[in-house]
Design a protein around this motif. Structure first.
Motif, PDB file in Angstrom:
ATOM      1  N   HIS A 257      47.995  70.712 -48.884  1.00 14.85           N
ATOM      2  CA  HIS A 257      46.574  70.986 -48.656  1.00 14.85           C
ATOM      3  C   HIS A 257      45.889  70.665 -49.973  1.00 14.85           C
ATOM      4  O   HIS A 257      46.107  71.357 -50.969  1.00 14.85           O
ATOM      5  CB  HIS A 257      46.375  72.457 -48.284  1.00 14.85           C
ATOM      6  CG  HIS A 257      44.960  72.805 -47.960  1.00 14.85           C
ATOM      7  ND1 HIS A 257      44.623  73.821 -47.127  1.00 14.85           N
ATOM      8  CD2 HIS A 257      43.778  72.263 -48.351  1.00 14.85           C
ATOM      9  CE1 HIS A 257      43.309  73.903 -47.023  1.00 14.85           C
ATOM     10  NE2 HIS A 257      42.777  72.968 -47.764  1.00 14.85           N
TER      11      HIS A 257
ATOM     12  N   LYS B  77      42.622  70.251 -52.391  1.00 16.36           N
ATOM     13  CA  LYS B  77      41.278  70.805 -52.567  1.00 16.36           C
ATOM     14  C   LYS B  77      40.730  70.386 -53.929  1.00 16.36           C
ATOM     15  O   LYS B  77      41.490  70.067 -54.842  1.00 16.36           O
ATOM     16  CB  LYS B  77      41.312  72.345 -52.526  1.00 16.36           C
ATOM     17  CG  LYS B  77      41.891  72.936 -51.256  1.00 16.36           C
ATOM     18  CD  LYS B  77      42.043  74.446 -51.362  1.00 16.36           C
ATOM     19  CE  LYS B  77      43.277  74.755 -52.186  1.00 16.36           C
ATOM     20  NZ  LYS B  77      43.727  76.131 -52.137  1.00 16.36           N
TER      21      LYS B  77
ATOM     22  N   THR C 249      38.109  71.340 -49.303  1.00 17.48           N
ATOM     23  CA  THR C 249      39.274  70.565 -48.857  1.00 17.48           C
ATOM     24  C   THR C 249      38.910  69.086 -48.753  1.00 17.48           C
ATOM     25  O   THR C 249      37.873  68.745 -48.202  1.00 17.48           O
ATOM     26  CB  THR C 249      39.750  71.057 -47.479  1.00 17.48           C
ATOM     27  OG1 THR C 249      40.192  72.417 -47.611  1.00 17.48           O
ATOM     28  CG2 THR C 249      40.898  70.207 -46.936  1.00 17.48           C
TER      29      THR C 249
END
Length: 151
Positions: free
Chosen positions: A15, A17, A23
């Protein structure tokens, strides 16, 4: 347990960011990202982030822009005459276009400003100049085998 090292092919859920929490990419809902560590397939900081991890391990890494997409390069920001756009194209901030150089190489640009006579185009990678934060989970070291000790 086996730890990731350069040359290993790994599968990683991630993930990505920005430091403000926005994000920009994630493997959620998709297959994990598969790549060879140190093979130049991902940014340097991502390679460094997974090195030493073990299967099932999760961690968060902060990648400085110099280990990601590099600094914002002013020479990649240019003015383009507005009258050279196709008549049916209305320049708008955020619009992504593809341009070609004199050698015929294509590269993406984004409109960052629209003025009366010119349009400002940015050919930098969208993440250039930005520190990145990745939540990582090592899913697999492809081809990894348990260590068998023979008597």
């Amino acid at each position: 347990m086996q730890q990731v090292k350069k040359g290993d092919t790994v599968k990683v859920h991630y993930h990505g960011k920005l430091t403000d929490g926005t994000t920009f990419d994630s493997s959620e809902g998709r297959e994990p990202l598969e790549f060879e560590v140190g093979g130049g397939m991902v940014i340097e900081g991502f390679d460094n982030g997974v090195t030493g991890m073990t299967i099932g391990e999760k961690k968060t890494v902060v990648i400085p822009f110099l280990e990601a997409y590099g600094p914002l390069q002013e020479e990649m920001i240019m003015e383009f005459p507005r009258d050279r756009f196709p008549a049916d194209l209305v320049p708008q901030v955020g619009l992504q276009l593809s341009m070609s150089d004199n050698a015929g190489n294509q590269y993406p640009v984004v409109i960052t400003e629209v003025k009366d006579e010119v349009v400002i185009l940015d050919a930098n990678h969208p993440l250039a100049g930005k520190d990145l934060v990745f939540d990582l989970e090592l899913v697999e070291i492809a081809g990894s085998k348990p260590l068998i000790i023979m008597p």
